[in-house]
Design a protein around this motif. Structure first.
Motif, PDB file in Angstrom:
ATOM      1  N   VAL A  42      47.249  -3.430  52.869  1.00  0.00           N
ATOM      2  CA  VAL A  42      46.467  -2.208  52.691  1.00  0.00           C
ATOM      3  C   VAL A  42      45.604  -2.365  51.445  1.00  0.00           C
ATOM      4  O   VAL A  42      46.102  -2.621  50.347  1.00  0.00           O
ATOM      5  N   HIS A  43      44.312  -2.254  51.632  1.00  0.00           N
ATOM      6  CA  HIS A  43      43.337  -2.375  50.546  1.00  0.00           C
ATOM      7  C   HIS A  43      42.975  -0.996  49.983  1.00  0.00           C
ATOM      8  O   HIS A  43      42.808  -0.839  48.776  1.00  0.00           O
ATOM      9  N   LYS A  44      42.875  -0.005  50.868  1.00  0.00           N
ATOM     10  CA  LYS A  44      42.482   1.352  50.456  1.00  0.00           C
ATOM     11  C   LYS A  44      42.985   2.341  51.491  1.00  0.00           C
ATOM     12  O   LYS A  44      43.013   2.042  52.684  1.00  0.00           O
ATOM     13  N   THR A  45      43.399   3.519  51.041  1.00  0.00           N
ATOM     14  CA  THR A  45      43.866   4.594  51.920  1.00  0.00           C
ATOM     15  C   THR A  45      43.040   5.847  51.659  1.00  0.00           C
ATOM     16  O   THR A  45      42.784   6.195  50.500  1.00  0.00           O
ATOM     17  N   PHE A  46      42.621   6.486  52.731  1.00  0.00           N
ATOM     18  CA  PHE A  46      41.881   7.752  52.659  1.00  0.00           C
ATOM     19  C   PHE A  46      42.696   8.812  53.399  1.00  0.00           C
ATOM     20  O   PHE A  46      43.263   8.519  54.454  1.00  0.00           O
ATOM     21  N   LYS A  47      42.731  10.028  52.863  1.00  0.00           N
ATOM     22  CA  LYS A  47      43.472  11.127  53.500  1.00  0.00           C
ATOM     23  C   LYS A  47      42.550  12.323  53.678  1.00  0.00           C
ATOM     24  O   LYS A  47      41.731  12.621  52.804  1.00  0.00           O
ATOM     25  N   LEU A  48      42.723  13.009  54.818  1.00  0.00           N
ATOM     26  CA  LEU A  48      42.002  14.253  55.076  1.00  0.00           C
ATOM     27  C   LEU A  48      43.033  15.288  55.508  1.00  0.00           C
ATOM     28  O   LEU A  48      43.634  15.180  56.577  1.00  0.00           O
ATOM     29  N   ALA A  49      43.277  16.273  54.652  1.00  0.00           N
ATOM     30  CA  ALA A  49      44.258  17.316  54.932  1.00  0.00           C
ATOM     31  C   ALA A  49      43.767  18.230  56.049  1.00  0.00           C
ATOM     32  O   ALA A  49      42.569  18.512  56.155  1.00  0.00           O
ATOM     33  N   TYR A  50      44.696  18.677  56.882  1.00  0.00           N
ATOM     34  CA  TYR A  50      44.362  19.605  57.965  1.00  0.00           C
ATOM     35  C   TYR A  50      43.599  20.820  57.439  1.00  0.00           C
ATOM     36  O   TYR A  50      42.706  21.319  58.099  1.00  0.00           O
ATOM     37  N   GLU A  51      43.947  21.297  56.260  1.00  0.00           N
ATOM     38  CA  GLU A  51      43.325  22.521  55.732  1.00  0.00           C
ATOM     39  C   GLU A  51      41.819  22.374  55.528  1.00  0.00           C
ATOM     40  O   GLU A  51      41.106  23.367  55.416  1.00  0.00           O
ATOM     41  N   LYS A  52      41.305  21.134  55.530  1.00  0.00           N
ATOM     42  CA  LYS A  52      39.873  20.903  55.369  1.00  0.00           C
ATOM     43  C   LYS A  52      39.148  20.749  56.702  1.00  0.00           C
ATOM     44  O   LYS A  52      37.942  20.511  56.728  1.00  0.00           O
ATOM     45  N   ILE A  53      39.893  20.877  57.810  1.00  0.00           N
ATOM     46  CA  ILE A  53      39.310  20.738  59.140  1.00  0.00           C
ATOM     47  C   ILE A  53      39.110  22.129  59.736  1.00  0.00           C
ATOM     48  O   ILE A  53      40.057  22.911  59.831  1.00  0.00           O
ATOM     49  N   ILE A  54      37.887  22.434  60.139  1.00  0.00           N
ATOM     50  CA  ILE A  54      37.584  23.721  60.769  1.00  0.00           C
ATOM     51  C   ILE A  54      38.250  23.752  62.139  1.00  0.00           C
ATOM     52  O   ILE A  54      38.171  22.792  62.896  1.00  0.00           O
ATOM     53  N   GLN A  55      38.915  24.837  62.459  1.00  0.00           N
ATOM     54  CA  GLN A  55      39.614  25.019  63.746  1.00  0.00           C
ATOM     55  C   GLN A  55      40.585  23.869  64.017  1.00  0.00           C
ATOM     56  O   GLN A  55      40.587  23.260  65.088  1.00  0.00           O
ATOM     57  N   VAL A  56      41.435  23.574  63.035  1.00  0.00           N
ATOM     58  CA  VAL A  56      42.366  22.450  63.107  1.00  0.00           C
ATOM     59  C   VAL A  56      43.309  22.529  64.303  1.00  0.00           C
ATOM     60  O   VAL A  56      43.777  21.514  64.804  1.00  0.00           O
ATOM     61  N   GLU A  57      43.558  23.749  64.797  1.00  0.00           N
ATOM     62  CA  GLU A  57      44.478  23.906  65.934  1.00  0.00           C
ATOM     63  C   GLU A  57      43.888  23.363  67.236  1.00  0.00           C
ATOM     64  O   GLU A  57      44.599  23.130  68.206  1.00  0.00           O
ATOM     65  N   SER A  58      42.592  23.110  67.251  1.00  0.00           N
ATOM     66  CA  SER A  58      41.924  22.566  68.433  1.00  0.00           C
ATOM     67  C   SER A  58      42.014  21.035  68.419  1.00  0.00           C
ATOM     68  O   SER A  58      41.576  20.389  67.463  1.00  0.00           O
ATOM     69  N   ASP A  59      42.584  20.463  69.491  1.00  0.00           N
ATOM     70  CA  ASP A  59      42.669  19.008  69.593  1.00  0.00           C
ATOM     71  C   ASP A  59      41.287  18.376  69.488  1.00  0.00           C
ATOM     72  O   ASP A  59      41.116  17.341  68.841  1.00  0.00           O
ATOM     73  N   SER A  60      40.286  18.984  70.116  1.00  0.00           N
ATOM     74  CA  SER A  60      38.941  18.405  70.093  1.00  0.00           C
ATOM     75  C   SER A  60      38.351  18.439  68.676  1.00  0.00           C
ATOM     76  O   SER A  60      37.658  17.495  68.278  1.00  0.00           O
ATOM     77  N   GLN A  61      38.631  19.466  67.901  1.00  0.00           N
ATOM     78  CA  GLN A  61      38.129  19.531  66.519  1.00  0.00           C
ATOM     79  C   GLN A  61      38.824  18.491  65.644  1.00  0.00           C
ATOM     80  O   GLN A  61      38.186  17.856  64.803  1.00  0.00           O
ATOM     81  N   ARG A  62      40.133  18.309  65.832  1.00  0.00           N
ATOM     82  CA  ARG A  62      40.855  17.285  65.075  1.00  0.00           C
ATOM     83  C   ARG A  62      40.372  15.890  65.468  1.00  0.00           C
ATOM     84  O   ARG A  62      40.216  15.026  64.619  1.00  0.00           O
ATOM     85  N   LYS A  63      40.122  15.668  66.750  1.00  0.00           N
ATOM     86  CA  LYS A  63      39.613  14.371  67.207  1.00  0.00           C
ATOM     87  C   LYS A  63      38.231  14.113  66.612  1.00  0.00           C
ATOM     88  O   LYS A  63      37.928  13.003  66.172  1.00  0.00           O
ATOM     89  N   ARG A  64      37.399  15.130  66.576  1.00  0.00           N
ATOM     90  CA  ARG A  64      36.066  14.998  65.979  1.00  0.00           C
ATOM     91  C   ARG A  64      36.188  14.649  64.488  1.00  0.00           C
ATOM     92  O   ARG A  64      35.489  13.767  63.986  1.00  0.00           O
ATOM     93  N   ALA A  65      37.100  15.328  63.786  1.00  0.00           N
ATOM     94  CA  ALA A  65      37.319  15.051  62.361  1.00  0.00           C
ATOM     95  C   ALA A  65      37.872  13.641  62.163  1.00  0.00           C
ATOM     96  O   ALA A  65      37.462  12.932  61.238  1.00  0.00           O
TER      97      ALA A  65
END
Length: 81
Positions: A42-65
């Motif tokens: 592992v050279h670098k790790t990036f994280k994106l918290a659910y709270e920063k995703i609009i409409q996180v409950e939508s599978d399609s929105q999470r997939k887009r993110a």
């Protein structure tokens, strides 16, 4: 809500093989993770918290993110490695 399928890419940058793996760690961890592997480690790790995703409950929105995070990490890799 369930985890969505991740993305993987293999790149060759300046003669070095780079693998990028982006995953949804699911509703328990509430984060998307993208890792850049260089020479098998592992050279670098990036994280994106659910709270920063609009409409996180939508599978399609999470997939887009997830796809956007994956592409952002690919772009970062070409610029930084």
């Amino acid at each position: 809500m369930k985890s969505i399928q991740g993305e993987n890419s293999d790149l060759f940058i300046n003669g070095t093989k780079i693998h990028i793996q982006t995953e949804d760690w699911g509703p328990e961890k509430k984060v998307l993770i993208s890792r850049v592997f260089k020479n098998g480690s592992v050279h670098k790790t990036f994280k994106l918290a659910y709270e920063k995703i609009i409409q996180v409950e939508s599978d399609s929105q999470r997939k887009r993110a997830l796809n956007k995070l994956h592409q952002t990490v690919i772009d970062w890799s070409y610029a930084e490695i």
